[in-house]
Write an enzyme that holds these catalytic residues in place. Structure first.
Site, mmCIF file in Angstrom:
data_model
loop_
_atom_site.group_PDB
_atom_site.id
_atom_site.type_symbol
_atom_site.label_atom_id
_atom_site.label_comp_id
_atom_site.label_asym_id
_atom_site.label_seq_id
_atom_site.Cartn_x
_atom_site.Cartn_y
_atom_site.Cartn_z
ATOM 1 N N ILE A 35 0.844 -1.202 0.000
ATOM 2 C CA ILE A 35 0.000 0.000 0.000
ATOM 3 C C ILE A 35 0.882 1.256 0.000
ATOM 4 O O ILE A 35 0.479 2.318 -0.454
ATOM 5 C CB ILE A 35 -0.979 -0.028 1.215
ATOM 6 C CG1 ILE A 35 -2.087 1.004 1.047
ATOM 7 C CG2 ILE A 35 -0.247 0.112 2.532
ATOM 8 C CD1 ILE A 35 -3.261 0.765 1.988
ATOM 9 N N ASN A 112 -0.819 -17.595 14.258
ATOM 10 C CA ASN A 112 -1.174 -18.416 15.422
ATOM 11 C C ASN A 112 -2.461 -17.899 16.077
ATOM 12 O O ASN A 112 -3.166 -18.665 16.734
ATOM 13 C CB ASN A 112 0.001 -18.451 16.407
ATOM 14 C CG ASN A 112 0.205 -17.159 17.166
ATOM 15 O OD1 ASN A 112 -0.354 -16.955 18.234
ATOM 16 N ND2 ASN A 112 1.014 -16.264 16.610
ATOM 17 N N TYR A 136 -8.500 -9.774 14.709
ATOM 18 C CA TYR A 136 -7.403 -10.052 13.768
ATOM 19 C C TYR A 136 -7.239 -11.571 13.549
ATOM 20 O O TYR A 136 -7.136 -12.034 12.402
ATOM 21 C CB TYR A 136 -6.119 -9.430 14.339
ATOM 22 C CG TYR A 136 -4.838 -9.971 13.770
ATOM 23 C CD1 TYR A 136 -4.432 -9.646 12.488
ATOM 24 C CD2 TYR A 136 -4.017 -10.818 14.533
ATOM 25 C CE1 TYR A 136 -3.246 -10.156 11.970
ATOM 26 C CE2 TYR A 136 -2.840 -11.314 14.029
ATOM 27 C CZ TYR A 136 -2.461 -10.990 12.747
ATOM 28 O OH TYR A 136 -1.303 -11.489 12.241
ATOM 29 N N LYS A 140 -7.754 -14.152 10.120
ATOM 30 C CA LYS A 140 -6.824 -15.176 9.624
ATOM 31 C C LYS A 140 -7.532 -16.526 9.481
ATOM 32 O O LYS A 140 -7.296 -17.269 8.532
ATOM 33 C CB LYS A 140 -5.613 -15.287 10.555
ATOM 34 C CG LYS A 140 -4.756 -14.026 10.622
ATOM 35 C CD LYS A 140 -4.103 -13.707 9.287
ATOM 36 C CE LYS A 140 -3.067 -12.607 9.404
ATOM 37 N NZ LYS A 140 -2.368 -12.331 8.130
#
Ligand code: 15L
Length: 263
Positions: A35, A112, A136, A140
């Site tokens: 970006i 993780n 977040y 994932k």
């Protein structure tokens, strides 16, 4: 299929930037997207400035690409809009582009935190169910399921790396379980670029004695980590936080932040 042209998203980030230098010269062309405009363009590199929420721009960046290393997106816990656009919409745009531009595979940075709402006493493996510990981490988990769908339905291979803690060296006691060294990270990406699979989940960790994640799936596919966090145990083993929820769960602060339930 031969991999000649590789697109790295998030090529200005910590992992993308390391891969940019590690993969230099190994492929006919590296297409680097971020970006933020990237500088110091080297021979063999093409640079494109792309906001992942712009589907058209992502699609253009994927033209004639054989493989995508998807490291772009927001790497931190954040309010919903800052997760939704780069991570959820952004991932949809990457896999849609891969599908329509005929990209062979996407090697992607999962985390993780997709599974880390788990006590440290528990061992997980690549088949364990998602246990996102924050918004977040949920993005994932979504990305892993998106990759699965596009692999089995449209033939876009997917290699999901649930990365632990990527730093030059382990920084605290938790990292003795979660650390991945830069050279092991680079090797794991190479496995993703060369192995034969449809969709696989592996853990992005070095050969850590105190690991909470059984990484036999990565080993089966050819990953042979050269580093082990244990070598730093004397140096960082005493660095422990004072937040009991963070210390109890694998995801640490990502679990304890905003935590208001009964533990
Ligand atoms: C992540 O997913 C983050 O992007 C990174 O900054 C670290 O916090 C890492 O997880 C970790 O769990 O150590």
């Amino acid at each position: 299929r031969r991999i000649n042209r590789v697109l790295i998203t998030g090529a200005g980030g910590r992992i993308g930037g390391m891969l940019r230098t590690q993969l230099r010269g190994r492929y006919e062309r590296l297409i680097l997207s971020d970006i933020i405009p990237l500088k110091d363009i080297q021979p063999g590199e093409d640079v494109v400035t792309v906001d992942l929420k712009d589907g058209e721009a992502v699609r253009r960046a994927c033209r004639d690409v054989d493989a995508i290393i998807h490291c772009g997106g927001n790497p931190r816990e954040s309010p919903w809009p800052e997760i939704l656009e780069p991570n959820i919409i952004g991932s949809i745009n990457v896999w849609e582009a891969a599908r329509h531009e005929g990209v062979d595979r996407v090697v992607y940075a999962s985390s993780n935190h997709a599974i880390a709402f788990t006590r440290r006493s528990e061992m997980l493996d690549h088949r364990s169910a998602h246990r996102p510990d924050c918004r977040y981490g949920l993005s994932k988990a979504f990305m892993e399921d998106l990759a699965f769908l596009y692999a089995y339905k449209y033939g876009v291979r997917g290699f999901g790396m649930r990365i632990g803690s990527f730093t030059p060296r382990p920084v605290d006691a938790r990292a003795l379980s979660t650390w991945i060294s830069p050279r092991d990270m680079a090797q794991l990406v190479s496995v993703g670029l060369t192995a034969d699979y449809i969709h696989e989940i592996v853990f992005g960790i070095s050969r850590n004695k105190r690991a909470w994640w059984d990484n036999s799936n990565a080993y089966r596919l050819g990953y042979d980590p050269q580093d082990e966090a244990e070598a730093y145990a004397d140096e960082v083993g005493h660095i422990v936080g004072d937040d009991p929820i963070a210390e109890e769960f694998q995801g640490s602060r990502f679990v304890s932040m905003e935590f208001t339930a009964d533990p």
